[in-house]
Design a protein around this motif. Sequence first.
Motif, PDB file in Angstrom:
ATOM      1  N   MET A 137      44.436  41.812  35.746  1.00  0.00           N
ATOM      2  CA  MET A 137      44.389  40.842  36.837  1.00  0.00           C
ATOM      3  C   MET A 137      42.919  40.549  37.147  1.00  0.00           C
ATOM      4  O   MET A 137      42.109  41.471  37.242  1.00  0.00           O
ATOM      5  N   PRO A 138      42.554  39.292  37.364  1.00  0.00           N
ATOM      6  CA  PRO A 138      41.158  38.968  37.702  1.00  0.00           C
ATOM      7  C   PRO A 138      40.731  39.626  39.014  1.00  0.00           C
ATOM      8  O   PRO A 138      41.565  39.959  39.857  1.00  0.00           O
ATOM      9  N   LEU A 139      39.427  39.772  39.168  1.00  0.00           N
ATOM     10  CA  LEU A 139      38.852  40.366  40.373  1.00  0.00           C
ATOM     11  C   LEU A 139      38.050  39.313  41.121  1.00  0.00           C
ATOM     12  O   LEU A 139      37.169  38.664  40.547  1.00  0.00           O
ATOM     13  N   PHE A 140      38.348  39.145  42.411  1.00  0.00           N
ATOM     14  CA  PHE A 140      37.630  38.228  43.289  1.00  0.00           C
ATOM     15  C   PHE A 140      36.534  39.002  43.999  1.00  0.00           C
ATOM     16  O   PHE A 140      36.795  40.027  44.623  1.00  0.00           O
ATOM     17  N   VAL A 141      35.286  38.523  43.892  1.00  0.00           N
ATOM     18  CA  VAL A 141      34.167  39.138  44.611  1.00  0.00           C
ATOM     19  C   VAL A 141      33.582  38.101  45.562  1.00  0.00           C
ATOM     20  O   VAL A 141      33.583  36.906  45.270  1.00  0.00           O
ATOM     21  N   TYR A 142      33.062  38.558  46.709  1.00  0.00           N
ATOM     22  CA  TYR A 142      32.699  37.627  47.783  1.00  0.00           C
ATOM     23  C   TYR A 142      31.406  38.001  48.492  1.00  0.00           C
ATOM     24  O   TYR A 142      31.048  37.386  49.490  1.00  0.00           O
ATOM     25  N   GLY A 143      30.691  38.991  47.993  1.00  0.00           N
ATOM     26  CA  GLY A 143      29.478  39.450  48.680  1.00  0.00           C
ATOM     27  C   GLY A 143      28.392  39.846  47.704  1.00  0.00           C
ATOM     28  O   GLY A 143      27.945  39.047  46.889  1.00  0.00           O
ATOM     29  N   THR A 144      27.974  41.089  47.779  1.00  0.00           N
ATOM     30  CA  THR A 144      26.818  41.556  47.010  1.00  0.00           C
ATOM     31  C   THR A 144      27.068  41.639  45.507  1.00  0.00           C
ATOM     32  O   THR A 144      26.125  41.828  44.744  1.00  0.00           O
ATOM     33  N   HIS A 167      25.088  42.501  41.641  1.00  0.00           N
ATOM     34  CA  HIS A 167      25.789  41.753  40.594  1.00  0.00           C
ATOM     35  C   HIS A 167      25.813  42.489  39.250  1.00  0.00           C
ATOM     36  O   HIS A 167      26.814  42.446  38.535  1.00  0.00           O
ATOM     37  N   GLU A 168      24.744  43.187  38.927  1.00  0.00           N
ATOM     38  CA  GLU A 168      24.671  43.868  37.617  1.00  0.00           C
ATOM     39  C   GLU A 168      25.773  44.911  37.441  1.00  0.00           C
ATOM     40  O   GLU A 168      26.103  45.293  36.315  1.00  0.00           O
ATOM     41  N   LEU A 169      26.387  45.357  38.518  1.00  0.00           N
ATOM     42  CA  LEU A 169      27.476  46.333  38.419  1.00  0.00           C
ATOM     43  C   LEU A 169      28.721  45.749  37.761  1.00  0.00           C
ATOM     44  O   LEU A 169      29.596  46.493  37.308  1.00  0.00           O
ATOM     45  N   LEU A 170      28.798  44.422  37.681  1.00  0.00           N
ATOM     46  CA  LEU A 170      29.926  43.792  36.995  1.00  0.00           C
ATOM     47  C   LEU A 170      29.829  43.955  35.485  1.00  0.00           C
ATOM     48  O   LEU A 170      30.793  43.688  34.770  1.00  0.00           O
ATOM     49  N   GLY A 171      28.679  44.425  35.000  1.00  0.00           N
ATOM     50  CA  GLY A 171      28.516  44.757  33.583  1.00  0.00           C
ATOM     51  C   GLY A 171      28.962  43.641  32.660  1.00  0.00           C
ATOM     52  O   GLY A 171      28.479  42.529  32.748  1.00  0.00           O
ATOM     53  N   ARG A 172      29.914  43.970  31.797  1.00  0.00           N
ATOM     54  CA  ARG A 172      30.379  43.021  30.791  1.00  0.00           C
ATOM     55  C   ARG A 172      31.536  42.150  31.281  1.00  0.00           C
ATOM     56  O   ARG A 172      32.165  41.451  30.489  1.00  0.00           O
ATOM     57  N   ALA A 173      31.844  42.188  32.551  1.00  0.00           N
ATOM     58  CA  ALA A 173      32.962  41.393  33.078  1.00  0.00           C
ATOM     59  C   ALA A 173      32.723  39.912  32.802  1.00  0.00           C
ATOM     60  O   ALA A 173      31.624  39.403  33.006  1.00  0.00           O
ATOM     61  N   ARG A 174      33.761  39.248  32.351  1.00  0.00           N
ATOM     62  CA  ARG A 174      33.655  37.823  32.030  1.00  0.00           C
ATOM     63  C   ARG A 174      33.781  37.012  33.315  1.00  0.00           C
ATOM     64  O   ARG A 174      34.726  37.190  34.100  1.00  0.00           O
ATOM     65  N   GLY A 199      33.989  32.855  46.959  1.00  0.00           N
ATOM     66  CA  GLY A 199      33.510  33.915  46.088  1.00  0.00           C
ATOM     67  C   GLY A 199      33.573  33.510  44.636  1.00  0.00           C
ATOM     68  O   GLY A 199      33.536  32.313  44.306  1.00  0.00           O
ATOM     69  N   GLU A 200      33.661  34.508  43.778  1.00  0.00           N
ATOM     70  CA  GLU A 200      33.685  34.301  42.329  1.00  0.00           C
ATOM     71  C   GLU A 200      34.774  35.160  41.718  1.00  0.00           C
ATOM     72  O   GLU A 200      35.094  36.231  42.240  1.00  0.00           O
ATOM     73  N   LEU A 201      35.270  34.714  40.590  1.00  0.00           N
ATOM     74  CA  LEU A 201      36.343  35.410  39.891  1.00  0.00           C
ATOM     75  C   LEU A 201      35.814  35.964  38.571  1.00  0.00           C
ATOM     76  O   LEU A 201      35.106  35.264  37.839  1.00  0.00           O
ATOM     77  N   TYR A 202      36.168  37.225  38.294  1.00  0.00           N
ATOM     78  CA  TYR A 202      35.726  37.914  37.073  1.00  0.00           C
ATOM     79  C   TYR A 202      36.901  38.596  36.405  1.00  0.00           C
ATOM     80  O   TYR A 202      37.904  38.905  37.053  1.00  0.00           O
ATOM     81  N   GLU A 203      36.725  38.867  35.134  1.00  0.00           N
ATOM     82  CA  GLU A 203      37.705  39.619  34.357  1.00  0.00           C
ATOM     83  C   GLU A 203      37.024  40.903  33.865  1.00  0.00           C
ATOM     84  O   GLU A 203      36.433  40.933  32.789  1.00  0.00           O
ATOM     85  N   GLU A 212      36.660  50.138  32.296  1.00  0.00           N
ATOM     86  CA  GLU A 212      35.478  50.950  32.601  1.00  0.00           C
ATOM     87  C   GLU A 212      34.684  50.334  33.757  1.00  0.00           C
ATOM     88  O   GLU A 212      34.259  51.031  34.681  1.00  0.00           O
ATOM     89  N   THR A 213      34.496  49.030  33.707  1.00  0.00           N
ATOM     90  CA  THR A 213      33.767  48.343  34.778  1.00  0.00           C
ATOM     91  C   THR A 213      34.530  48.445  36.091  1.00  0.00           C
ATOM     92  O   THR A 213      33.937  48.707  37.146  1.00  0.00           O
ATOM     93  N   LEU A 214      35.836  48.259  36.039  1.00  0.00           N
ATOM     94  CA  LEU A 214      36.653  48.343  37.254  1.00  0.00           C
ATOM     95  C   LEU A 214      36.595  49.744  37.865  1.00  0.00           C
ATOM     96  O   LEU A 214      36.486  49.895  39.083  1.00  0.00           O
ATOM     97  N   ALA A 215      36.611  50.776  37.036  1.00  0.00           N
ATOM     98  CA  ALA A 215      36.499  52.152  37.534  1.00  0.00           C
ATOM     99  C   ALA A 215      35.144  52.370  38.210  1.00  0.00           C
ATOM    100  O   ALA A 215      35.063  52.993  39.276  1.00  0.00           O
ATOM    101  N   ALA A 216      34.074  51.831  37.620  1.00  0.00           N
ATOM    102  CA  ALA A 216      32.736  51.953  38.216  1.00  0.00           C
ATOM    103  C   ALA A 216      32.663  51.194  39.538  1.00  0.00           C
ATOM    104  O   ALA A 216      32.050  51.670  40.502  1.00  0.00           O
ATOM    105  N   LEU A 217      33.290  50.026  39.594  1.00  0.00           N
ATOM    106  CA  LEU A 217      33.308  49.248  40.837  1.00  0.00           C
ATOM    107  C   LEU A 217      34.098  49.965  41.929  1.00  0.00           C
ATOM    108  O   LEU A 217      33.704  49.939  43.096  1.00  0.00           O
ATOM    109  N   ASP A 218      35.196  50.615  41.556  1.00  0.00           N
ATOM    110  CA  ASP A 218      35.961  51.388  42.537  1.00  0.00           C
ATOM    111  C   ASP A 218      35.089  52.473  43.170  1.00  0.00           C
ATOM    112  O   ASP A 218      35.118  52.678  44.388  1.00  0.00           O
ATOM    113  N   LEU A 219      34.299  53.148  42.352  1.00  0.00           N
ATOM    114  CA  LEU A 219      33.388  54.169  42.886  1.00  0.00           C
ATOM    115  C   LEU A 219      32.352  53.543  43.809  1.00  0.00           C
ATOM    116  O   LEU A 219      32.090  54.046  44.905  1.00  0.00           O
ATOM    117  N   TYR A 220      31.742  52.464  43.365  1.00  0.00           N
ATOM    118  CA  TYR A 220      30.722  51.769  44.156  1.00  0.00           C
ATOM    119  C   TYR A 220      31.272  51.311  45.503  1.00  0.00           C
ATOM    120  O   TYR A 220      30.609  51.434  46.533  1.00  0.00           O
TER     121      TYR A 220
END
Length: 117
Positions: free
Chosen positions: A1-8, A16-23, A55-59, A63-71
């Motif tokens: 499922m895509p991820l909606f981001v709306y802030g930092t 933003h760099e925490l999104l890593g390889r997210a499309r 905001g913006e939508l990413y895929e 691994e990236t999603l797990a890192a974002l959950d921690l963040y």
Amino acid sequence: MPLFVYGTLMRGERSHELLGRARYLGAARTAPSFELADLGAYPALVRGGSIAVLGELYEPDRETLAALDLYEGCPDLFQREPVDLDGGERCEAYLMPAAQLRGVARIASGDWRTRRR
């Protein structure tokens, strides 16, 4: 499922760099049923308002999603939940319960980038 981001996590913002390889899938807006709380250093999406949040939508990959959950301190600070976008598409986003944000200022425009204007 895509991820909606709306802030930092948005392009040009400090985390933003925490999104890593997210499309990057493009700009997006939630359905008009939220509020955007201003916590100073970052915003929080809250259910139950009447604002369409920008905001913006990413895929992200797993691994990236797990890192974002921690963040994002998920699930203790933020919870990653399904949300509806304007137009009916569903995605996930990090939300904070309204009870945690009593008395916190809201960003009436729904746009983190224009909060200080």
